[in-house]
Write an enzyme that holds these catalytic residues in place. Structure first.
Site: not given
Length: 254
Positions: A140, A153
């Protein structure tokens, strides 16, 4: 185009295949003639996908050692794979570090990092033996720069990115190419909903963004990377919508 791409059937295992980018990738590769082992926890969704596309459904939790061992055995008996595509992952919560939820952090590390590790470790002997194996990890843009409320995250995806980079160095001598795809804002059915736990909050993430990426957009890039001749290694591919110039800069036209 090489003989490998035109005459030899390609076979991939795709995780996270019950929804979002994983499902889109399984659909895309299957439509291109690949044999696809579709892996996720939800057997009902995998069975529906198999009925539509012909993928081989394999229900499993990739963070569980016994499930990973079973996957390796099943895939070996079915002829093996040349490509491993690690897409399973996700985010939970947007708490600042001062009030971080241990359970959310543990889940994110278990799914994004340990799950990817266990599956990759399990299939590496097969990919090495093939002679032209590929591992593609979906990380990501959260692995590139941190943001407020994203600590857990960010940390998980930074770790997965570091693991991917180390794997590339370690496996080059075995002719295993290692690709990293780093998507930015992708509007999928479940990602933001799972992270925020509220449909209206999840929809607000994409508020005013005319064209966020779709799962199919990312699947296109994944397919391009794994279909390239094997000597071509796309080390890392960052993909964002035009409206997202950076993690912190998103154009919203309300």
């Amino acid at each position: 185009m090489t003989l490998q791409n035109t005459q030899t059937p390609r076979t991939a295992l795709v995780t996270g295949a019950s929804t979002g980018i994983g499902e889109a990738t399984a659909r895309r590769l299957s439509a291109e003639g690949w044999k696809v082992f579709a892996v996720a926890r939800r057997a009902d969704r995998l069975e529906a996908l198999a009925q539509e596309t012909g993928v081989v459904p394999l229900a499993a939790d990739i963070s569980e050692d016994a499930d990973v061992a079973r996957l390796v055995t099943t895939v070996t008996e079915a002829g093996g794979i040349d490509t491993l595509i690690n897409i399973a992952g996700g985010a939970r919560g947007v708490d600042p570090i001062a009030t971080a939820n241990d359970a959310d952090w543990e889940w994110m590390f278990r799914v994004n990092v340990l799950g990817t590790l266990k599956l990759t470790r399990g299939f590496l002997p097969m990919l090495r033996a093939h002679g032209e194996g590929t591992v593609l990890n979906l990380t990501s843009t959260a692995a590139l720069s941190s943001y407020e409320g994203g600590g857990g995250y960010n940390a998980a995806k930074f770790a997965e990115r570091a693991m991917t980079q180390a794997l590339r160095l370690e496996e080059a001598e075995h002719n295993v190419r290692v690709v990293e795809v780093l998507p930015g804002m992708v509007k999928t059915e479940e990602f933001s909903l799972n992270r925020l736990g509220d449909a209206s909050k999840a929809e607000n993430v994409y508020r005013g963004v005319e064209k966020p990426l779709t799962a199919a957009d990312v699947a296109d890039v994944v397919a391009y990377a794994v279909n390239a001749p094997h000597h071509v290694n796309l080390d890392e591919i960052v993909i964002r919508p035009v409206a997202q110039a950076a993690n912190h800069k998103v154009i919203r036209r309300d």
